[in-house]
Write a protein that holds these residues in place. Structure first.
Motif, PDB file in Angstrom:
ATOM      1  N   TRP A  87      19.325 -16.629 -11.103  1.00 31.01           N
ATOM      2  CA  TRP A  87      19.943 -15.787 -11.719  1.00 31.01           C
ATOM      3  C   TRP A  87      21.431 -17.099 -12.255  1.00 31.01           C
ATOM      4  O   TRP A  87      22.132 -16.444 -13.702  1.00 31.01           O
ATOM      5  N   LEU A  88      22.410 -16.856 -11.237  1.00 25.65           N
ATOM      6  CA  LEU A  88      23.100 -17.314 -12.152  1.00 25.65           C
ATOM      7  C   LEU A  88      22.585 -18.497 -12.556  1.00 25.65           C
ATOM      8  O   LEU A  88      24.106 -18.709 -13.326  1.00 25.65           O
ATOM      9  N   ARG A  89      21.494 -19.193 -12.833  1.00 21.89           N
ATOM     10  CA  ARG A  89      21.292 -20.509 -13.547  1.00 21.89           C
ATOM     11  C   ARG A  89      21.480 -20.508 -14.432  1.00 21.89           C
ATOM     12  O   ARG A  89      21.507 -21.049 -15.803  1.00 21.89           O
ATOM     13  N   GLU A  90      19.960 -19.012 -15.040  1.00 21.30           N
ATOM     14  CA  GLU A  90      20.270 -18.827 -15.870  1.00 21.30           C
ATOM     15  C   GLU A  90      20.351 -18.058 -16.723  1.00 21.30           C
ATOM     16  O   GLU A  90      20.733 -18.070 -17.873  1.00 21.30           O
ATOM     17  N   ARG A  91      21.477 -17.006 -15.723  1.00 23.26           N
ATOM     18  CA  ARG A  91      22.727 -16.092 -16.637  1.00 23.26           C
ATOM     19  C   ARG A  91      23.903 -15.979 -16.390  1.00 23.26           C
ATOM     20  O   ARG A  91      23.973 -15.271 -15.608  1.00 23.26           O
ATOM     21  N   PRO A  92      25.030 -17.323 -16.302  1.00 22.39           N
ATOM     22  CA  PRO A  92      26.274 -17.524 -15.539  1.00 22.39           C
ATOM     23  C   PRO A  92      26.517 -16.458 -16.496  1.00 22.39           C
ATOM     24  O   PRO A  92      27.944 -16.288 -15.634  1.00 22.39           O
ATOM     25  N   ASP A  93      26.868 -16.080 -17.156  1.00 23.93           N
ATOM     26  CA  ASP A  93      27.482 -14.700 -17.569  1.00 23.93           C
ATOM     27  C   ASP A  93      27.451 -14.020 -16.838  1.00 23.93           C
ATOM     28  O   ASP A  93      28.124 -12.582 -16.833  1.00 23.93           O
ATOM     29  N   LEU A  94      26.774 -13.574 -16.199  1.00 22.78           N
ATOM     30  CA  LEU A  94      26.427 -11.887 -15.028  1.00 22.78           C
ATOM     31  C   LEU A  94      26.806 -12.226 -13.807  1.00 22.78           C
ATOM     32  O   LEU A  94      26.514 -13.499 -13.317  1.00 22.78           O
ATOM     33  N   ASP A  95      27.361 -11.100 -13.594  1.00 28.20           N
ATOM     34  CA  ASP A  95      27.753 -11.048 -11.566  1.00 28.20           C
ATOM     35  C   ASP A  95      26.302 -11.192 -10.716  1.00 28.20           C
ATOM     36  O   ASP A  95      25.853  -9.823 -10.383  1.00 28.20           O
ATOM     37  N   PRO A  96      25.355 -11.709 -10.112  1.00 24.26           N
ATOM     38  CA  PRO A  96      24.229 -10.978  -9.945  1.00 24.26           C
ATOM     39  C   PRO A  96      24.428 -10.680  -7.956  1.00 24.26           C
ATOM     40  O   PRO A  96      23.572  -9.963  -6.936  1.00 24.26           O
ATOM     41  N   SER A  97      26.045 -11.006  -7.728  1.00 23.03           N
ATOM     42  CA  SER A  97      26.593 -11.027  -6.081  1.00 23.03           C
ATOM     43  C   SER A  97      25.726  -9.487  -5.994  1.00 23.03           C
ATOM     44  O   SER A  97      26.209  -9.435  -4.072  1.00 23.03           O
ATOM     45  N   PRO A  98      25.413  -8.059  -6.489  1.00 25.77           N
ATOM     46  CA  PRO A  98      24.941  -6.750  -5.814  1.00 25.77           C
ATOM     47  C   PRO A  98      24.105  -7.296  -4.986  1.00 25.77           C
ATOM     48  O   PRO A  98      23.256  -6.718  -4.083  1.00 25.77           O
ATOM     49  N   GLN A  99      23.293  -8.088  -5.843  1.00 26.83           N
ATOM     50  CA  GLN A  99      21.558  -7.939  -5.669  1.00 26.83           C
ATOM     51  C   GLN A  99      22.250  -8.830  -3.827  1.00 26.83           C
ATOM     52  O   GLN A  99      20.715  -8.656  -2.941  1.00 26.83           O
ATOM     53  N   GLY A 100      23.203  -9.128  -3.543  1.00 28.31           N
ATOM     54  CA  GLY A 100      23.284 -10.021  -2.383  1.00 28.31           C
ATOM     55  C   GLY A 100      23.052  -8.893  -1.036  1.00 28.31           C
ATOM     56  O   GLY A 100      22.741  -9.101  -0.098  1.00 28.31           O
ATOM     57  N   VAL A 101      23.688  -7.505  -1.371  1.00 29.00           N
ATOM     58  CA  VAL A 101      23.425  -6.220  -0.867  1.00 29.00           C
ATOM     59  C   VAL A 101      21.957  -5.302  -0.796  1.00 29.00           C
ATOM     60  O   VAL A 101      20.921  -5.268   0.221  1.00 29.00           O
ATOM     61  N   ILE A 102      21.651  -5.125  -1.909  1.00 28.49           N
ATOM     62  CA  ILE A 102      20.895  -4.309  -2.792  1.00 28.49           C
ATOM     63  C   ILE A 102      19.491  -4.321  -2.792  1.00 28.49           C
ATOM     64  O   ILE A 102      18.635  -3.822  -2.053  1.00 28.49           O
ATOM     65  N   GLY A 103      19.268  -5.695  -2.783  1.00 18.97           N
ATOM     66  CA  GLY A 103      18.207  -7.049  -2.622  1.00 18.97           C
ATOM     67  C   GLY A 103      17.578  -6.622  -1.283  1.00 18.97           C
ATOM     68  O   GLY A 103      16.514  -6.686  -0.990  1.00 18.97           O
ATOM     69  N   ARG A 104      18.316  -6.900  -0.607  1.00 16.66           N
ATOM     70  CA  ARG A 104      18.236  -7.377   0.887  1.00 16.66           C
ATOM     71  C   ARG A 104      18.455  -5.934   1.847  1.00 16.66           C
ATOM     72  O   ARG A 104      17.237  -5.475   2.974  1.00 16.66           O
ATOM     73  N   LEU A 105      18.661  -5.033   1.154  1.00 16.03           N
ATOM     74  CA  LEU A 105      18.303  -3.525   1.247  1.00 16.03           C
ATOM     75  C   LEU A 105      17.126  -3.210   1.041  1.00 16.03           C
ATOM     76  O   LEU A 105      16.412  -2.415   1.987  1.00 16.03           O
ATOM     77  N   HIS A 106      16.666  -3.672   0.301  1.00 20.29           N
ATOM     78  CA  HIS A 106      15.438  -3.090  -0.617  1.00 20.29           C
ATOM     79  C   HIS A 106      14.516  -3.972   0.156  1.00 20.29           C
ATOM     80  O   HIS A 106      13.823  -3.304   0.660  1.00 20.29           O
ATOM     81  N   ARG A 107      14.883  -4.752   0.869  1.00 25.82           N
ATOM     82  CA  ARG A 107      13.183  -5.955   1.468  1.00 25.82           C
ATOM     83  C   ARG A 107      13.637  -5.885   2.791  1.00 25.82           C
ATOM     84  O   ARG A 107      12.240  -5.777   3.406  1.00 25.82           O
ATOM     85  N   VAL A 108      14.683  -5.369   3.548  1.00 24.01           N
ATOM     86  CA  VAL A 108      14.996  -4.863   4.614  1.00 24.01           C
ATOM     87  C   VAL A 108      14.084  -3.101   4.945  1.00 24.01           C
ATOM     88  O   VAL A 108      13.101  -3.005   5.457  1.00 24.01           O
ATOM     89  N   ALA A 109      14.199  -2.183   3.643  1.00 23.21           N
ATOM     90  CA  ALA A 109      13.555  -1.024   3.920  1.00 23.21           C
ATOM     91  C   ALA A 109      12.040  -1.168   4.213  1.00 23.21           C
ATOM     92  O   ALA A 109      11.575  -0.500   4.795  1.00 23.21           O
ATOM     93  N   LEU A 110      11.462  -2.250   3.501  1.00 28.69           N
ATOM     94  CA  LEU A 110      10.482  -2.479   2.997  1.00 28.69           C
ATOM     95  C   LEU A 110       9.423  -3.114   4.473  1.00 28.69           C
ATOM     96  O   LEU A 110       8.646  -2.371   5.246  1.00 28.69           O
ATOM     97  N   ALA A 111      10.447  -3.703   4.719  1.00 24.93           N
ATOM     98  CA  ALA A 111      10.065  -4.312   6.184  1.00 24.93           C
ATOM     99  C   ALA A 111      10.304  -3.725   7.205  1.00 24.93           C
ATOM    100  O   ALA A 111       9.008  -3.581   7.836  1.00 24.93           O
TER     101      ALA A 111
END
Length: 184
Positions: free
Chosen positions: A33-57
């Motif tokens: 995302w940083l490469r494709e959309r450098p105008d956006l901050d994907p840092s929330p995915q660092g928490v929310i994306g990982r929580l989602h993956r942890v919840a599934l696991a």
């Protein structure tokens, strides 16, 4: 015992430290995302994306334990809610729906399956025959006690991967976040 037959030395590094430097799929997604959309901050995915993956696991690991007792996640939830009620291990159907966080329609299907297996029974309330109370049977009490014992052992093992300090820190952080989300 010679060196060839002695056990390999045990890695005494904290489990959390061993995996901390390993890039995960979320980090790869953020980099894309940083490469494709450098105008956006994907840092929330660092928490929310990982929580989602942890919840599934975690859900997969938890449901493996329920399956050992022939239960689905929803059936375990119903039996556990009845067991937590204390003797005589019963709740009104509406109250049970609240304690399992599902609709009454979804609850009815679970109760039907559990009743067919002899784990619960329905009875009309004395004050209003239209209202139903759901009660654990002796077989239901036995299976939920065994399943919950295995469930807690599984949860302890899952948290052991984090280490005690990280698990305690995460418990507090998640409790604060959940209160904020519930209040919002």
């Amino acid at each position: 015992m010679d060196a060839a037959s002695s056990p390999a030395p045990r890695d005494r590094t904290d489990p959390a430290e061993r995996v901390a430097d390993t890039p995960d799929r979320v980090a790869e997604i953020q980099a894309e995302w940083l490469r494709e959309r450098p105008d956006l901050d994907p840092s929330p995915q660092g928490v929310i994306g990982r929580l989602h993956r942890v919840a599934l696991a975690l859900t997969e690991r938890l449901t493996e334990t329920y399956r050992e007792f022939g239960l689905t996640e929803g059936e375990f939830d119903v039996l556990a809610a009845l067991r937590r009620a204390g003797a005589p291990y019963e709740r009104a159907a509406g109250e049970l729906a609240d304690h399992t966080m599902i609709t009454t329609g979804g609850l009815t299907k679970r109760i039907d399956r559990l009743e067919a297996r002899g784990f619960v029974e329905r009875r009309a309330e004395a004050s209003d025959a239209r209202r139903r109370t759901i009660r654990l049977t002796a077989a239901g009490l036995e299976v939920i006690d065994r399943a919950f014992t295995a469930h807690l052992a599984n949860e302890h093992a899952l948290l052991d991967d984090l280490g005690r300090d990280d698990a305690e820190a995460l418990r507090g952080i998640l409790a604060r976040w959940l209160r904020a989300l519930d209040a919002g």
